[in-house]
Scaffold this motif. Structure first.
Motif, PDB file in Angstrom:
ATOM      1  N   THR A  40       0.822  -1.219   0.000  1.00 21.58           N
ATOM      2  CA  THR A  40       0.000   0.000   0.000  1.00 21.58           C
ATOM      3  C   THR A  40       0.854   1.265   0.000  1.00 21.58           C
ATOM      4  O   THR A  40       0.395   2.322  -0.436  1.00 21.58           O
ATOM      5  N   ASN A  41       2.091   1.152   0.470  1.00 22.24           N
ATOM      6  CA  ASN A  41       2.977   2.323   0.508  1.00 22.24           C
ATOM      7  C   ASN A  41       3.972   2.364  -0.651  1.00 22.24           C
ATOM      8  O   ASN A  41       4.740   3.323  -0.772  1.00 22.24           O
ATOM      9  N   GLY A  42       3.978   1.314  -1.473  1.00 22.71           N
ATOM     10  CA  GLY A  42       4.883   1.282  -2.620  1.00 22.71           C
ATOM     11  C   GLY A  42       6.342   1.165  -2.247  1.00 22.71           C
ATOM     12  O   GLY A  42       7.212   1.607  -2.996  1.00 22.71           O
ATOM     13  N   THR A  43       6.639   0.555  -1.098  1.00 22.91           N
ATOM     14  CA  THR A  43       8.013   0.505  -0.611  1.00 22.91           C
ATOM     15  C   THR A  43       8.671  -0.859  -0.780  1.00 22.91           C
ATOM     16  O   THR A  43       9.834  -1.034  -0.414  1.00 22.91           O
ATOM     17  N   LEU A  44       7.951  -1.826  -1.315  1.00 21.68           N
ATOM     18  CA  LEU A  44       8.498  -3.161  -1.475  1.00 21.68           C
ATOM     19  C   LEU A  44       9.371  -3.217  -2.724  1.00 21.68           C
ATOM     20  O   LEU A  44       8.945  -2.808  -3.807  1.00 21.68           O
ATOM     21  N   PRO A  45      10.609  -3.706  -2.642  1.00 19.78           N
ATOM     22  CA  PRO A  45      11.438  -3.818  -3.845  1.00 19.78           C
ATOM     23  C   PRO A  45      10.824  -4.809  -4.822  1.00 19.78           C
ATOM     24  O   PRO A  45      10.511  -5.934  -4.453  1.00 19.78           O
ATOM     25  N   GLY A  46      10.629  -4.385  -6.050  1.00 23.80           N
ATOM     26  CA  GLY A  46       9.999  -5.225  -7.054  1.00 23.80           C
ATOM     27  C   GLY A  46       9.348  -4.371  -8.119  1.00 23.80           C
ATOM     28  O   GLY A  46       9.607  -3.162  -8.239  1.00 23.80           O
ATOM     29  N   SER A  47       8.449  -4.976  -8.892  1.00 26.71           N
ATOM     30  CA  SER A  47       7.855  -4.289 -10.034  1.00 26.71           C
ATOM     31  C   SER A  47       6.921  -3.155  -9.632  1.00 26.71           C
ATOM     32  O   SER A  47       6.623  -2.278 -10.441  1.00 26.71           O
ATOM     33  N   ARG A  71      -3.426  -4.665  13.518  1.00 26.06           N
ATOM     34  CA  ARG A  71      -2.119  -5.132  13.050  1.00 26.06           C
ATOM     35  C   ARG A  71      -1.692  -4.407  11.787  1.00 26.06           C
ATOM     36  O   ARG A  71      -0.512  -4.062  11.614  1.00 26.06           O
ATOM     37  N   LEU A  72      -2.634  -4.178  10.874  1.00 25.67           N
ATOM     38  CA  LEU A  72      -2.319  -3.435   9.661  1.00 25.67           C
ATOM     39  C   LEU A  72      -1.886  -2.014   9.998  1.00 25.67           C
ATOM     40  O   LEU A  72      -0.931  -1.481   9.423  1.00 25.67           O
ATOM     41  N   SER A  73      -2.588  -1.401  10.943  1.00 26.29           N
ATOM     42  CA  SER A  73      -2.234  -0.051  11.366  1.00 26.29           C
ATOM     43  C   SER A  73      -0.849  -0.018  11.990  1.00 26.29           C
ATOM     44  O   SER A  73      -0.029   0.855  11.685  1.00 26.29           O
ATOM     45  N   ALA A  74      -0.549  -1.001  12.858  1.00 27.37           N
ATOM     46  CA  ALA A  74       0.761  -1.060  13.501  1.00 27.37           C
ATOM     47  C   ALA A  74       1.873  -1.278  12.484  1.00 27.37           C
ATOM     48  O   ALA A  74       3.000  -0.806  12.668  1.00 27.37           O
ATOM     49  N   ALA A  75       1.554  -1.985  11.407  1.00 19.84           N
ATOM     50  CA  ALA A  75       2.542  -2.235  10.361  1.00 19.84           C
ATOM     51  C   ALA A  75       2.768  -1.018   9.468  1.00 19.84           C
ATOM     52  O   ALA A  75       3.683  -1.021   8.644  1.00 19.84           O
ATOM     53  N   GLY A  76       1.917   0.005   9.616  1.00 21.19           N
ATOM     54  CA  GLY A  76       2.065   1.209   8.811  1.00 21.19           C
ATOM     55  C   GLY A  76       1.318   1.184   7.498  1.00 21.19           C
ATOM     56  O   GLY A  76       1.613   1.977   6.592  1.00 21.19           O
ATOM     57  N   ALA A  77       0.339   0.288   7.372  1.00 20.65           N
ATOM     58  CA  ALA A  77      -0.427   0.201   6.121  1.00 20.65           C
ATOM     59  C   ALA A  77      -1.324   1.414   5.943  1.00 20.65           C
ATOM     60  O   ALA A  77      -1.800   2.013   6.915  1.00 20.65           O
ATOM     61  N   ASP A  78      -1.562   1.772   4.687  1.00 14.53           N
ATOM     62  CA  ASP A  78      -2.561   2.784   4.353  1.00 14.53           C
ATOM     63  C   ASP A  78      -3.918   2.084   4.401  1.00 14.53           C
ATOM     64  O   ASP A  78      -4.296   1.384   3.459  1.00 14.53           O
ATOM     65  N   LEU A  79      -4.638   2.259   5.493  1.00 10.02           N
ATOM     66  CA  LEU A  79      -5.877   1.511   5.694  1.00 10.02           C
ATOM     67  C   LEU A  79      -6.945   1.858   4.662  1.00 10.02           C
ATOM     68  O   LEU A  79      -7.853   1.052   4.416  1.00 10.02           O
ATOM     69  N   ASP A  80      -6.849   3.035   4.049  1.00 13.13           N
ATOM     70  CA  ASP A  80      -7.809   3.390   3.005  1.00 13.13           C
ATOM     71  C   ASP A  80      -7.592   2.553   1.747  1.00 13.13           C
ATOM     72  O   ASP A  80      -8.450   2.522   0.866  1.00 13.13           O
ATOM     73  N   ALA A  81      -6.438   1.880   1.662  1.00 12.13           N
ATOM     74  CA  ALA A  81      -6.114   1.080   0.480  1.00 12.13           C
ATOM     75  C   ALA A  81      -6.203  -0.412   0.755  1.00 12.13           C
ATOM     76  O   ALA A  81      -5.821  -1.225  -0.074  1.00 12.13           O
TER      77      ALA A  81
END
Length: 329
Positions: A40-47, A71-81
């Protein structure tokens, strides 16, 4: 012909099914939330690096309000996505069911540009009438899911449990038919490293049909983080990656009961290590210990696994001087 695209470079292929199996209570769901947050944050290395993509999260064992969303919030996910998968069938609100919902799910993935589908766990999404211990029956659910992933280009990650048997091979421990590991293109196995000093876990590439298998294992630990909820502050566990590790899941499984020979090697290395350090006055440089062990036919990896069993403390010296191992007398 198409080149392989990676949602997580070299580890999780896009447009394919990947599995994350392991024992209970070692952070598989926190790993899935970490992965979802990265997408959701576009930070994963890959395509998809640099691209914020939505995620569909289908959870059946945990409460969305009390467990998954925090857990998603704690992980830093964009919950709107992050979308929660729910299905209305015959006027009733139900969970996702495979293979019944594959086509409709694929339409939603395409319409919303979803980059990752998490099935937590995969087994619970399989229709109740399918015997998941029979290869032919299980494929009736998994193969439509794989076709949907290929059609949409979405990475599908399913969490799975290990059974109670003893084996050093993670693929043999996945609960259910061998079709689970056969149909998946990638398997990232997880295990707790009881020999680690901080109680961390390890994630290793156990299968990779579309890429390299000689990838370094990664260490992670679960830390507590406070988040804000509608009911006030709450403590939630989140996964923190701690970098590459020489340990791997296969070795950990062998030591924990799957391979008596591996346990014997570790015990012998621990005895050798204690005797060596006693002769050295209780401590020695790690580089000298490794060199002496190698001369006696003990591999460095085995030696490091035996360190905790031998009661050895490790301290760092100055920059570039390595570490010192000290016997706790």
């Amino acid at each position: 012909m198409r080149a392989v695209r990676w949602t997580w470079q070299d580890r999780v292929p896009a447009g394919s099914l990947s599995l994350v199996p392991g024992r209970e209570g070692i952070g598989k769901s926190q790993f899935a939330c970490w992965l979802a947050a990265q997408v959701t944050n576009g930070t994963l290395p890959g395509s998809m690096h640099g691209q914020r993509r939505p995620v569909i999260y289908a959870a059946t064992e945990d409460s969305w309000a009390h467990t998954v969303a925090p857990r998603l919030s704690a992980a830093g996910a964009d919950l709107d996505a992050v979308y929660r998968a729910e299905v209305i069938a015959d006027g009733l609100l139900t969970g996702l069911t495979l293979p019944r919902d594959c086509d409709a799910l694929g339409d939603e993935i395409t319409a919303r540009g979803v980059g990752l589908l998490v099935l937590d766990p995969l087994l619970s999404a399989i229709a109740s009438g399918i015997d998941t211990h029979r290869d032919r029956e299980l494929r009736l659910a998994l193969e439509p899911l794989v076709r949907m992933a290929d059609r949409t280009g979405c990475a599908v990650v399913g969490l799975a449990h290990f059974n109670k048997s003893a084996s050093p091979d993670p693929l043999n421990l996945i609960t259910g038919s061998r079709a689970f590991s056969a149909v998946a293109r990638a398997v990232l196995a997880v295990a707790r490293d009881d020999d680690s000093e901080d109680g961390s876990c390890v994630i290793s590439q156990a299968k990779n049909n579309l890429g390299r298998l000689d990838l370094p294992s990664l260490g992670y630990r679960i830390e507590s983080r406070e988040i804000e909820t509608d009911d006030g502050p709450a403590e939630v566990g989140r996964l923190v990656m701690v970098g590459e590790t020489e340990r791997n899941v296969r070795d950990i499984l062998a030591e924990s009961g799957g391979d008596p020979e591996a346990r014997s090697e570790r015990d012998e290395a621990a005895s050798w290590l204690r005797e060596y350090l006693i002769q050295q006055g209780g401590s020695a440089k790690a580089s000298d210990i490794v060199k002496a062990a190698r001369a006696d036919g003990i591999a460095e990896a085995t030696l490091k696994r035996a360190r905790k069993r031998a009661g050895i403390a490790t301290t760092r010296q100055g920059f570039g001087q390595g570490s010192v191992w000290t016997l706790d007398l």
